[in-house]
Write a protein that holds these residues in place. Structure first.
Motif, PDB file in Angstrom:
ATOM      1  N   LEU A 132      44.853  21.233 117.781  1.00  0.00           N
ATOM      2  CA  LEU A 132      45.910  20.373 116.830  1.00  0.00           C
ATOM      3  C   LEU A 132      44.630  19.432 116.253  1.00  0.00           C
ATOM      4  N   VAL A 133      44.299  19.585 115.068  1.00  0.00           N
ATOM      5  CA  VAL A 133      43.328  18.870 114.372  1.00  0.00           C
ATOM      6  C   VAL A 133      43.585  17.884 113.688  1.00  0.00           C
TER       7      VAL A 133
ATOM      8  N   LEU B 170      32.540   9.911 104.513  1.00  0.00           N
ATOM      9  CA  LEU B 170      32.577   9.877 106.123  1.00  0.00           C
ATOM     10  C   LEU B 170      33.700  10.817 106.451  1.00  0.00           C
ATOM     11  N   VAL B 171      33.619  11.956 107.336  1.00  0.00           N
ATOM     12  CA  VAL B 171      34.754  12.554 107.636  1.00  0.00           C
ATOM     13  C   VAL B 171      34.779  12.644 109.209  1.00  0.00           C
ATOM     14  N   VAL B 172      35.888  12.080 110.057  1.00  0.00           N
ATOM     15  CA  VAL B 172      36.098  12.279 111.348  1.00  0.00           C
ATOM     16  C   VAL B 172      37.000  13.272 111.730  1.00  0.00           C
ATOM     17  N   GLU B 173      36.704  14.334 112.389  1.00  0.00           N
ATOM     18  CA  GLU B 173      37.596  15.267 112.897  1.00  0.00           C
ATOM     19  C   GLU B 173      37.636  15.468 114.218  1.00  0.00           C
ATOM     20  N   LEU B 174      39.034  15.419 115.000  1.00  0.00           N
ATOM     21  CA  LEU B 174      39.339  15.319 116.276  1.00  0.00           C
ATOM     22  C   LEU B 174      40.227  16.628 116.519  1.00  0.00           C
ATOM     23  N   ARG B 175      39.674  17.420 117.437  1.00  0.00           N
ATOM     24  CA  ARG B 175      40.323  18.626 117.928  1.00  0.00           C
ATOM     25  C   ARG B 175      40.767  18.331 119.405  1.00  0.00           C
ATOM     26  N   ILE B 176      42.222  18.771 119.402  1.00  0.00           N
ATOM     27  CA  ILE B 176      42.826  18.618 120.682  1.00  0.00           C
ATOM     28  C   ILE B 176      43.415  20.144 121.147  1.00  0.00           C
ATOM     29  N   ALA B 177      42.966  20.698 122.012  1.00  0.00           N
ATOM     30  CA  ALA B 177      43.119  22.128 122.459  1.00  0.00           C
ATOM     31  C   ALA B 177      44.584  22.119 122.754  1.00  0.00           C
ATOM     32  N   LEU B 178      45.152  23.344 122.195  1.00  0.00           N
ATOM     33  CA  LEU B 178      46.803  23.521 122.252  1.00  0.00           C
ATOM     34  C   LEU B 178      47.044  24.036 123.676  1.00  0.00           C
ATOM     35  N   THR B 179      46.822  23.115 124.621  1.00  0.00           N
ATOM     36  CA  THR B 179      47.295  23.327 126.101  1.00  0.00           C
ATOM     37  C   THR B 179      48.932  23.175 126.109  1.00  0.00           C
ATOM     38  N   ALA B 180      49.363  23.466 127.081  1.00  0.00           N
ATOM     39  CA  ALA B 180      50.939  23.554 127.183  1.00  0.00           C
ATOM     40  C   ALA B 180      51.497  22.287 126.691  1.00  0.00           C
ATOM     41  N   GLY B 181      52.581  22.347 125.736  1.00  0.00           N
ATOM     42  CA  GLY B 181      53.351  21.050 125.322  1.00  0.00           C
ATOM     43  C   GLY B 181      52.670  20.245 124.412  1.00  0.00           C
TER      44      GLY B 181
END
Length: 237
Positions: free
Chosen positions: A181-182, A144-155
Motif C-alpha cells: 500500500l503506497v 519533494l517526494v515522500v513515499e511510504l510503502r506498507i507491506a500488504l500483510t493480512a487485512g
C-alpha cells in the motif's frame, strides 16, 4: 344652645377644614418623587449591562476564542483530503529529483541537508496502525517526494493520511502496487517546504493482533533552489 357654645362649635369645625395650600404642596412633592423614580427606571434600561447580560456577553466571547483555537490546531494537524486510490501517482521534475534507487535498498537516513526516521506510531493498536515518516531539512526545499510503502500483510487497508505541511501544497496518491500500500506526497510546482521538522503519516487497518512492520519502507527525494538533489530512506524497525 347659647351663643357662646355656638361660637365654640364653629371654631372647632373650622379647625378640621383641609388646608388647601398644604395639600397642593403635598401633591407637588409626590409628583416630583414619581418623576425621579421613572427617570431611574429609564436610566436602568439604557445604562450599563446588568450581570446576566454581562455573563452572556462573556460566554459569547469565550466561545469565539475557542473556535479560533480549534481552527489553529486543525491547521497544524489536518487529515489529507479525499483522493482516488486508483489515480496515477504524480511525479516531480526529473531534473530536480532522482528516484532511481529502490526505496528498500538498505538504510540511509542522512544526505546533505536531509535527515529522516520511520516509526510506527505508539497509538497504534491490535486492529489499526499509523506509520510516521519524519523529515528534517536544514534548508528550504523546492522539490519533494515522500513515499511510504506498507507491506500488504493480512487485512491491510487504507484508512487515511495526514501531514504537518499544508495539504494544498501537495499532490497525494494512495494505491496498492507490487505487494504494498503506497502513499505518495509530491510537492506542487512553485510551492516550497521551509527548513525544520515535518511529518507525513499513513493510516491503515490490519488483521487482529500484532503486525510486523519489518517489510515496510519509506523514501524521501528532495532538492533546494539551485542545488542538486538529496535522498534518504529507511524502514520501520
Amino acid at each position: 344652645m347659647t351663643d357662646e357654645l355656638r361660637g365654640l362649635l364653629r371654631e372647632s369645625a373650622e379647625a378640621h377644614l383641609p388646608d388647601r395650600a398644604r395639600m397642593l404642596a403635598r401633591v407637588e412633592r409626590g409628583t416630583a418623587r414619581r418623576g425621579a423614580a421613572r427617570g431611574l427606571r429609564d436610566r436602568a434600561r439604557t445604562g450599563p449591562l446588568t450581570w446576566p447580560k454581562i455573563v452572556l456577553a462573556t460566554l459569547a466571547t469565550a466561545g469565539t476564542l475557542t473556535v479560533s483555537a480549534l481552527t489553529v490546531v486543525a491547521v497544524v494537524h489536518t487529515p489529507d483530503p479525499p483522493r482516488q486510490p486508483a489515480a496515477a501517482a504524480p511525479s516531480a521534475a526529473p531534473s530536480a529529483v532522482d528516484r532511481t534507487a529502490p526505496p528498500t535498498a538498505g538504510s540511509r537516513t542522512e544526505d546533505g541537508p536531509l535527515w529522516s526516521d520511520g516509526s510506527v506510531d505508539p497509538h497504534s493498536n491490535t486492529y489499526w496502525a499509523q506509520s510516521n515518516v519524519t523529515l528534517k531539512t536544514r534548508k528550504p526545499l523546492t522539490a519533494l517526494v515522500v513515499e511510504l510503502r506498507i507491506a500488504l500483510t493480512a487485512g491491510v487497508k487504507d484508512t487515511g493520511s495526514w501531514r504537518t505541511l499544508p495539504a494544498e501544497d501537495f499532490e497525494l496518491s494512495a494505491r496498492e502496487e507490487g505487494g504494498f500500500l503506497v502513499y505518495r506526497w509530491t510537492l506542487k510546482p512553485g510551492r516550497n517546504v521551509p527548513s525544520g521538522e515535518h511529518v507525513f503519516a499513513g493510516q491503515y487497518d490490519h488483521a487482529t493482533g500484532g503486525r510486523d512492520a519489518k517489510d515496510d519502507a519509506y523514501r524521501i527525494d528532495a532538492a533546494g533552489a539551485g542545488e542538486g538533489g538529496a535522498a534518504v530512506w529507511g524502514g520501520f524497525a
